[in-house]
Write a protein that holds these residues in place. Structure first.
Motif, PDB file in Angstrom:
ATOM      1  N   ASN A 182      42.053  63.223  19.769  1.00  0.00           N
ATOM      2  CA  ASN A 182      41.770  62.241  20.830  1.00  0.00           C
ATOM      3  C   ASN A 182      40.270  62.101  21.073  1.00  0.00           C
ATOM      4  N   ARG A 183      39.560  63.193  20.843  1.00  0.00           N
ATOM      5  CA  ARG A 183      38.108  63.171  21.036  1.00  0.00           C
ATOM      6  C   ARG A 183      37.461  62.118  20.141  1.00  0.00           C
ATOM      7  N   LYS A 186      38.659  58.437  21.011  1.00  0.00           N
ATOM      8  CA  LYS A 186      37.905  57.842  22.120  1.00  0.00           C
ATOM      9  C   LYS A 186      36.498  57.442  21.672  1.00  0.00           C
ATOM     10  N   GLN A 189      36.738  54.196  19.732  1.00  0.00           N
ATOM     11  CA  GLN A 189      37.184  53.071  20.555  1.00  0.00           C
ATOM     12  C   GLN A 189      36.012  52.347  21.221  1.00  0.00           C
ATOM     13  N   LYS A 190      34.868  53.004  21.266  1.00  0.00           N
ATOM     14  CA  LYS A 190      33.699  52.427  21.940  1.00  0.00           C
ATOM     15  C   LYS A 190      32.771  51.659  21.000  1.00  0.00           C
TER      16      LYS A 190
END
Length: 201
Positions: A182-183, A186, A189-190
């Protein structure tokens, strides 16, 4: 023919034969020496050829691993809002276009060299000189350089006007990591891959 004449005759014959023998021996020695001197030259030529072959294979291997392509990343908020071209990128990374905050890789890194050759059309030396003149005339600091792909991705993700570049294989590596963590999910995703470029060989 008396004894003295006979002896003189053979002395002359042996003398001539000796001269011919010595002359031939010198020629043979010179040929041998010449052949011996050519051996190191042949070894050097073979070594140079081997090194060239290794370099060529290394380059092919790098391109096969994904170093044949670059990916241009922008902040995700820029997604679909701008269509980048090489000319635009060149001006952005030379800070001739306002509204962008380029994130630089280490100037001497392989990925930066590939970007400079493909997009900016400069050598590392000329690129460095450009920034020395730029800082002198504008009073601005020399751009910060980031060694790793992770730092570039993170900085672009935090900056709405951020833009940077990676090798395609670096981008693909983080995409694989994002599927397991998940790190990294995320993190990616930016940012948005706005453009893919073939590296100029």
């Amino acid at each position: 023919m008396n004894g003295r004449a006979f002896l003189s005759f053979w002395i002359v014959v042996w003398g001539v034969w000796g001269m011919v023998f010595m002359s031939g021996n010198r020629v043979w020695s010179q040929d041998k020496s010449s052949t011996a001197s050519k051996k190191p030259e042949k070894k050097k030529a073979a070594a140079a050829k081997s090194e060239t072959t290794k370099t060529t294979k290394k380059k092919k291997k790098q391109f096969a691993k994904g170093k044949g392509k670059l990916v241009i990343l922008v902040n995700v908020q820029r997604k679909g809002k701008v269509k980048l071209t090489k000319t635009m990128l060149r001006n952005i990374f030379l800070k001739k276009t306002p509204g962008w905050h380029p994130k630089f890789r280490s100037f001497k890194s392989q990925v930066n060299k590939a970007f400079l050759k493909t997009v900016v059309k400069m050598s590392v030396k000329n690129f460095d000189l450009y920034w020395e003149k730029f800082t002198t005339f504008t009073g601005q600091n020399k751009p910060r350089q980031y060694r790793g792909a992770y730092s570039v991705i993170r900085k672009i993700g935090k900056d709405k006007m951020g833009i940077g570049f990676l090798y395609l294989y670096e981008w693909e590596k983080y995409k694989r990591k994002a599927k397991k963590s998940n790190r990294y999910k995320k993190l990616l995703q930016k940012v948005h891959p706005a453009l893919f470029l073939e590296v100029k060989k």
